[in-house]
Design a protein around this motif. Sequence first.
Motif, PDB file in Angstrom:
ATOM      1  N   ALA A  46      46.591  72.034 -11.960  1.00  0.00           N
ATOM      2  CA  ALA A  46      47.955  71.496 -11.938  1.00  0.00           C
ATOM      3  C   ALA A  46      47.951  70.015 -11.566  1.00  0.00           C
ATOM      4  N   THR A  47      47.106  69.647 -10.624  1.00  0.00           N
ATOM      5  CA  THR A  47      47.007  68.236 -10.226  1.00  0.00           C
ATOM      6  C   THR A  47      46.475  67.397 -11.381  1.00  0.00           C
ATOM      7  N   LEU A  48      45.469  67.899 -12.071  1.00  0.00           N
ATOM      8  CA  LEU A  48      44.912  67.161 -13.208  1.00  0.00           C
ATOM      9  C   LEU A  48      45.920  67.013 -14.340  1.00  0.00           C
ATOM     10  N   VAL A  49      46.619  68.093 -14.692  1.00  0.00           N
ATOM     11  CA  VAL A  49      47.550  68.013 -15.827  1.00  0.00           C
ATOM     12  C   VAL A  49      48.833  67.283 -15.470  1.00  0.00           C
ATOM     13  N   GLY A  50      49.005  66.941 -14.204  1.00  0.00           N
ATOM     14  CA  GLY A  50      50.122  66.098 -13.812  1.00  0.00           C
ATOM     15  C   GLY A  50      49.945  64.655 -14.257  1.00  0.00           C
ATOM     16  N   VAL A  51      48.764  64.310 -14.717  1.00  0.00           N
ATOM     17  CA  VAL A  51      48.457  62.950 -15.179  1.00  0.00           C
ATOM     18  C   VAL A  51      48.816  62.838 -16.657  1.00  0.00           C
ATOM     19  N   PRO A  52      49.647  61.871 -17.025  1.00  0.00           N
ATOM     20  CA  PRO A  52      49.926  61.665 -18.445  1.00  0.00           C
ATOM     21  C   PRO A  52      48.625  61.416 -19.214  1.00  0.00           C
TER      22      PRO A  52
END
Length: 177
Positions: A46-52
Amino acid sequence: MPGSQSGSQSGSVSDEELARALVGVLTARGETVAVAESLTGGLVVATLVGVPGASAVVRGGVVAYATPVKATVLGVDADLLASNGAVDPEVARQMASGVRTALAVDAVPATWGISTTGVAGPDPQDGKPVGTVFVGIASAERSVATELHLEGDRAAIRSATVSELLARMTTEVDSGE
């Protein structure tokens, strides 16, 4: 990268900043990452995919919260799980290696696999005290696991695990340049 660590390696750098930097480096290098999580329950991915732009590098994540799923989906040795339990450095290593192939695209494994397994509490597990965590990082060349001893409640331990893994993965990727 073996060893033990207490507290947070990432210092004042936020998880979002670590994720942004990691996604940027992986994008520039044309590399991908797959995530296998137990105690963090999806927080790392979730933290990784929060990055555009993360879709260019993040293959996905497997939340293998139940111990048998670590064997059936990620390929962790069932005998190892039976003898050592899920809170074990070799389990973290095998989870990181296994997720690379579990989330292969067109039969090509992810460049990197990362994993978390441990005890967030409130009770000990597999004879390990609360705060005992193993994070794994795997590539085609090698796989490593690091033992962490974290403090706090469930939320604090899970959050610190995400921070530690992202910081360690960033260091690992940077050392490969």
